[in-house]
Design a protein around this motif. Structure first.
Motif, PDB file in Angstrom:
ATOM      1  N   ARG A 239       0.835  -1.201   0.000  1.00 34.21           N
ATOM      2  CA  ARG A 239       0.000   0.000   0.000  1.00 34.21           C
ATOM      3  C   ARG A 239       0.871   1.253   0.000  1.00 34.21           C
ATOM      4  O   ARG A 239       0.605   2.210  -0.739  1.00 34.21           O
ATOM      5  N   SER A 240       1.934   1.257   0.794  1.00 35.64           N
ATOM      6  CA  SER A 240       2.823   2.416   0.854  1.00 35.64           C
ATOM      7  C   SER A 240       3.525   2.645  -0.475  1.00 35.64           C
ATOM      8  O   SER A 240       3.687   3.785  -0.916  1.00 35.64           O
ATOM      9  N   LYS A 242       2.422   1.761  -3.484  1.00 36.06           N
ATOM     10  CA  LYS A 242       1.447   2.275  -4.444  1.00 36.06           C
ATOM     11  C   LYS A 242       1.174   3.750  -4.208  1.00 36.06           C
ATOM     12  O   LYS A 242       1.058   4.541  -5.152  1.00 36.06           O
ATOM     13  N   GLU A 243       1.079   4.150  -2.940  1.00 41.28           N
ATOM     14  CA  GLU A 243       0.861   5.559  -2.622  1.00 41.28           C
ATOM     15  C   GLU A 243       2.051   6.408  -3.051  1.00 41.28           C
ATOM     16  O   GLU A 243       1.892   7.527  -3.546  1.00 41.28           O
ATOM     17  N   HIS A 246       1.959   6.721  -6.849  1.00 41.37           N
ATOM     18  CA  HIS A 246       0.876   7.639  -7.230  1.00 41.37           C
ATOM     19  C   HIS A 246       1.284   9.086  -6.980  1.00 41.37           C
ATOM     20  O   HIS A 246       1.039   9.964  -7.815  1.00 41.37           O
ATOM     21  N   ARG A 247       1.939   9.338  -5.849  1.00 42.01           N
ATOM     22  CA  ARG A 247       2.352  10.704  -5.508  1.00 42.01           C
ATOM     23  C   ARG A 247       3.406  11.212  -6.486  1.00 42.01           C
ATOM     24  O   ARG A 247       3.322  12.343  -6.970  1.00 42.01           O
TER      25      ARG A 247
END
Length: 346
Positions: A239-240, A242-243, A246-247
């Protein structure tokens, strides 16, 4: 009315979607509203085209008026053509008053002095855009109206968008006419191509904002987690990551849709690095290559690489800087001394 003109008008009408034929004929303005009311626009397109040709015969239409209808169609369906970007340059930085009448006279005079059999049609649109349609002939043949070149020039800017015909030998004549008419000194292709004319405009007119930050990749911090929590840690790291991707994508490409660019290329020059002990190269010369990118939607494809796991985030500046490099085309080429074939005013 000449038979070739009648056939060209008929084929142009057949290209237009039936629901839009009346609207485009109204934009054309050659036929009156009274004449248009006599046309049954609910019948098959072939019958509509025949009725339109009969009305044009009553008005004695010529090839220039027929070409004006073709411009209206291509302006509405500009994505059906492949567009290339050209950038012009002045010898100095002086700004001159732009006279559209003078531009048209110089353009026609220059082109017609080099080639007798040529049909040139102009139409002005919004944002100071001048659409130019050029149908090419030969010294012994009339212009081929079915393979014209289209030019879109925005006055007071150095940018020209060209959708060329298959006759590449006519490009030098077209480019010379452009720089003479617009009072520029030099013109070069920017090596950007797309079916989306508006996307190319967004890039060169800086209506598309893109950041170009430099990142330092941070290593993942080690966390002491009990074995029974291993699955939770994997989920958290995924999850981290992917975030993070994305950022970084948001910072580089922005949150909005990308301009639809289909082709880009530039020349890469770098030093070849090798072990001095191996003595592979006798001379320290730069390594040069031509890098080409092609895709139905190039910038969106690059944007999707990191989220799809096909590339590390952030992407290399060699990929993310394509629109930025395009806007500084002349500056980069002059600094590197890497000019392609260009057209310079005499």
């Amino acid at each position: 009315m000449d038979e070739t003109v009648a056939e060209f008008i008929r084929r142009t009408v057949l290209k237009i979607p039936r629901d839009e034929i009346k609207m485009m004929l109204q934009k054309w303005g050659f036929l009156s509203e009274v004449q248009l009311q006599t046309v049954n626009f609910h019948q098959i397109k072939d019958n509509i085209s025949q009725e339109v040709v009969q009305l044009c015969e009553e008005n004695s239409a010529d090839i220039k008026q027929a070409a004006a209808l073709d411009i209206i169609y291509n302006h509405s369906y500009q994505n059906k053509r492949m567009w290339s970007v050209y950038q012009m340059k002045k010898s100095g930085e002086e700004l001159e008053y732009f006279d559209i009448t003078d531009f048209k006279k110089k353009f026609k005079r220059r082109l017609q002095s080099a080639l007798k059999n040529v049909t040139i049609t102009f139409k002005e649109y919004e944002e100071n855009a001048i659409w130019i349609r050029v149908a090419w002939g030969t010294p012994y043949k009339k212009p081929n109206q079915y393979k014209p070149s289209y030019v879109v020039y925005h006055s007071q800017t150095p940018y020209v968008f060209i959708s060329a015909s298959v006759l590449k030998s006519n490009m030098p004549l077209l480019c010379q006419a452009l720089i003479v008419a617009s009072n520029y000194h030099e013109i070069r292709e920017m090596e950007l191509r797309s079916h989306s004319l508006n996307s190319l405009k967004d890039i060169v007119f800086k209506r598309y904002s893109q950041n170009f930050p430099t990142y330092t990749t941070k290593p993942l911090q080690e966390v002491n987690v009990e074995p029974e929590n291993a699955d939770i840690r994997i989920v958290h790291e995924n999850r981290s990551e992917k975030e993070r991707i994305h950022r970084l994508n948001q910072e580089v490409f922005g949150s909005g849709p990308q301009p639809k660019l289909e082709f880009a290329q530039y020349r890469l020059e770098t030093m070849f690095k090798s072990d001095p002990k191996l003595d592979v190269l006798d001379k320290k010369e730069p390594f040069r290559c031509l890098v080409k990118f092609s895709s139905p939607h190039l910038l969106e494809s690059l944007k999707s690489l990191a989220p799809a796991g096909m590339a590390d985030a952030p992407l290399s500046p060699l990929l993310t800087c394509i629109p930025h490099k395009a806007r500084n085309y002349f500056k980069i080429r002059e600094k590197k001394g890497l000019f392609p074939e260009s057209f310079v005013s005499p």
